[in-house]
Write a protein that holds these residues in place. Structure first.
Motif, short mmCIF file in Angstrom:
data_model
loop_
_atom_site.label_atom_id
_atom_site.label_comp_id
_atom_site.label_asym_id
_atom_site.label_seq_id
_atom_site.Cartn_x
_atom_site.Cartn_y
_atom_site.Cartn_z
N LYS A 1 42.49 40.24 54.77
CA LYS A 1 43.85 40.29 55.33
C LYS A 1 43.77 40.47 56.84
N GLN A 2 42.89 41.39 57.28
CA GLN A 2 42.72 41.63 58.72
C GLN A 2 42.13 40.38 59.39
N SER A 3 41.11 39.84 58.75
CA SER A 3 40.38 38.72 59.33
C SER A 3 41.31 37.53 59.58
N ARG A 4 42.20 37.30 58.63
CA ARG A 4 43.08 36.14 58.75
C ARG A 4 44.23 36.40 59.72
N SER A 5 44.49 37.70 60.05
CA SER A 5 45.69 38.03 60.84
C SER A 5 45.59 37.58 62.30
N SER A 6 44.39 37.58 62.85
CA SER A 6 44.29 37.17 64.26
C SER A 6 42.84 36.80 64.59
N ARG A 7 42.70 35.90 65.54
CA ARG A 7 41.34 35.47 65.92
C ARG A 7 40.56 36.59 66.60
N THR A 8 41.28 37.61 67.07
CA THR A 8 40.57 38.69 67.77
C THR A 8 40.40 39.94 66.90
N SER A 9 40.76 39.82 65.64
CA SER A 9 40.59 40.97 64.75
C SER A 9 39.11 41.36 64.67
N PRO A 10 38.82 42.69 64.63
CA PRO A 10 37.42 43.10 64.47
C PRO A 10 36.83 42.60 63.14
N TYR A 11 37.67 42.18 62.23
CA TYR A 11 37.19 41.68 60.93
C TYR A 11 37.07 40.16 60.90
N ARG A 12 37.41 39.52 62.03
CA ARG A 12 37.39 38.05 62.02
C ARG A 12 36.05 37.51 61.50
#
Ligand code: NOJ
Ligand code: CA
Length: 590
Positions: free
Chosen positions: A155-166
């Motif tokens: 969910k985090q990864s997909r939320s933004s290209r700069t997410s720490p989980y990307r």
């Protein structure tokens, strides 16, 4: 690239394709001389997991405790004494972590949580203790090639290209064009890249769109997984089965595959560049610190891969779980010569180092007796007992699938609506869209669909076979009135009681675990005969795989008949052993 060719290739049997991922290249084995393995005598390296008899529990279908139609942990707890009575020494339980169940638990949304349909953390503790109190070890499924798209990381990864989980997953920015084609096993179009508009990028999923692949090249992700493994190891579990792990390492430049890849696309995605490095790291961080065993799903592309995964000196995994054996059975049957050849080849490749799993069924296969034996009423029980004898007398750790001890059979659904398996349903829709032969597809599924092996466990002849008071998530096989545990308990000659007998026999005869295997009468098309020997003790196993009488002539001095799947034995003629249909015998050899 030629999509038509790929799609024709996958059209009728999704699972065959999946299993091909693990098919070894036979020729390479010949190049791989004995001298490249360190010479060890397997019996000098004794381990509990070599001596184990593993019983696989599919929790969704084993026993429902609360009437919602779904098997659960409390259900397994209520059957602990049954497990103990079998004599098995370990269970492998399919995933029971939190999951939205796109693929029955193989899509995990919280690696430390318990699936709500299955119960609670407290249930897990009770189950583990209940098993340990009965000297049964617990092997957990570890599904870390991919997670669920509902995992917080995704969910985090997909939320933004700069997410720490990307970088926990594989993303391809859409401004770079379409990513190079990758094959997906479960995707409705077999395309492993799914476009996600939130960040205008594609993510990779070798299985369904709800099973995004984790990015193992990211050290942070790897550490998260080792932490999860330590969490369960600290709780006291005894082993991990690594689901689909051969696909974990990827060439993240995603090169375009050369023309013709569709003939052997597996070799492009299995055994990626850093797989061994990650397994060594996992071993250092987890396996070496706890008394847990590890078993790979699959055994690589080649025999050399299989060795490298489990060669004890390399400190990666403990046992290989190769699919070539179960792949032999096709909807129109199989040849015993092929069967003998495959099992003998794998045995000799692992005679001096490394360790194998022996199995004829699991939750991804249809029923053992339907595929490898004969499930007609006349031969069902006897052929099932013969196959049980085979599994329990080979070198390698036996993995026995729940329900096979009752000789449960394929259900053979007529209607697609009866199936619940996601990839089957996806394939059906795909065929509908492309004008494929739906009738042929459904006919083949009667033999090969995974749901055949997932129908509820047949405990007794009461409502829903005693599996559940509510409507079962998957239909119960109507033959439960005849085939059920309660009836078989009362019959000394039932498949269930025979299973107990053979398990006990294996446990009392370490020669069956560690002893040398020698194939006899190789060209006999009906009889599988082999000896196992160690420390001056030698046993002969003779198995008739046909529905007719068959015989074998062996140059051996036979001693006592130790085990027979027919209630009364016949005497051995002077120079020949004559076997009745599907007869199995174990002799002492003088
Ligand atoms: C192999 C598992 O055995 C199968 O059931 C599952 O669908 C795939 N891996 C994906 O996790
Ligand atoms: Ca339930």
């Amino acid at each position: 690239m030629n999509f038509l060719k790929i799609l024709t290739f996958v059209l009728y049997n999704t699972y065959d394709i999946m299993k091909k991922f693990f098919l070894p290249i036979l020729g390479l084995f010949m190049l791989f001389s004995k001298s490249s393995f360190s010479q060890k005598k397997p019996e000098t390296d004794k381990k509990w997991w070599k001596e184990a008899v593993v019983y696989q529990i599919y929790p969704r279908s084993f026993k429902d405790s609360n009437g919602d139609g779904i098997g659960d942990l409390k259900g397994i707890i209520s059957k602990l004494d049954y497990l103990k009575s079998l004599g098995i020494t370990a269970v492998w339980i399919n995933p029971f972590y939190s999951s939205p169940n796109d693929d029955n638990g193989y899509d995990i949304s919280d690696y430390r949580g318990i699936m709500k349909e299955f119960g609670t953390k407290e249930d897990f503790d009770v189950l583990l203790k209940g098993l340990h109190d009965r000297n049964i070890k617990m092997v957990m499924d570890l599904v870390v090639n991919h997670s669920s798209d509902e995992h917080d990381w995704f969910k985090q990864s997909r939320s933004s290209r700069t997410s720490p989980y990307r970088d926990y997953y594989h993303w391809w920015p859409a401004e770079n064009g379409k990513p190079p084609y990758r094959y997906s096993l479960f995707d409705i179009n077999h395309d492993a890249w799914k476009y996600d508009s939130t960040t205008n990028a594609y993510y990779l999923h070798y299985f369904s769109t709800k099973q995004p692949d984790l990015n193992w090249e990211n050290p942070k992700l790897r550490q998260e997984i080792y932490d999860v493994m330590k969490f369960w190891a600290e709780k006291g579990i005894d082993g991990f089965r690594l689901d689909a792990f051969q696909f974990a390492s990827k060439d993240t430049t995603f090169p375009v595959w050369p023309d013709g890849y569709e003939k052997d696309f597996i070799k492009y995605i299995a055994m990626g560049p850093h797989l061994h490095q990650y397994l060594k790291e996992m071993n250092e961080q987890v396996f070496s610190k706890y008394n847990v065993m590890s078993v790979a799903e699959g055994a690589g592309n080649t025999m050399e891969d299989a060795h490298n995964l489990v060669d004890a000196d390399r400190k990666e995994l403990n046992m290989a779980y190769a699919f070539e054996g179960v792949d032999i059975a096709k909807p129109n049957g199989y040849s015993l010569l092929h069967f003998k050849n495959v099992f003998t080849k794998w045995d000799s490749a692992f005679a001096n180092n490394g360790w194998l799993s022996i199995f004829l069924a699991n939750h991804d296969q249809a029923r053992m007796v339907t595929r490898f034996g004969n499930d007609s009423p006349a031969f069902r029980d006897v052929s099932s007992k013969m196959l049980t004898t085979f599994i329990m007398t080979m070198r390698g750790t036996p993995y026995y699938y729940n329900g096979d001890e009752l000789a449960m059979t394929n259900i053979r659904f007529d209607n697609v609506e009866d199936y619940k398996d996601m990839p089957l349903k996806n394939e059906y829709v795909y065929l509908q869209k492309t004008g494929g032969d739906l009738k042929k597809f459904l006919e083949e599924q009667k033999i090969s669909s995974r749901d055949n092996g997932r129908t509820p466990f047949q405990w007794n002849s009461s409502v829903n076979a005693g599996f559940s008071m509510g409507e079962p998530w998957l239909k119960v096989n109507p033959n439960f009135a005849n085939i059920n545990a309660a009836a078989q308990e009362k019959d000394a000659n039932s498949p269930l009681n025979y299973f107990r007998k053979v398990v006990a026999f294996r446990k009392n005869n370490p020669v069956l675990v560690y002893g040398k295997y020698t194939l006899l009468d190789k060209a006999n098309p009906d009889v599988y005969a082999y000896t196992r020997e160690m420390d001056g003790k030698k046993l002969l196993i003779v198995l008739n795989f046909s529905k007719n009488d068959a015989s074998t002539k062996l140059d051996l001095k036979l001693g006592k008949l130790l085990l027979n799947n027919y209630p009364s034995s016949t005497s051995v003629k002077s120079d020949k052993i004559i076997l009745r249909p599907y007869e199995a015998r174990i002799y002492e050899v003088k």
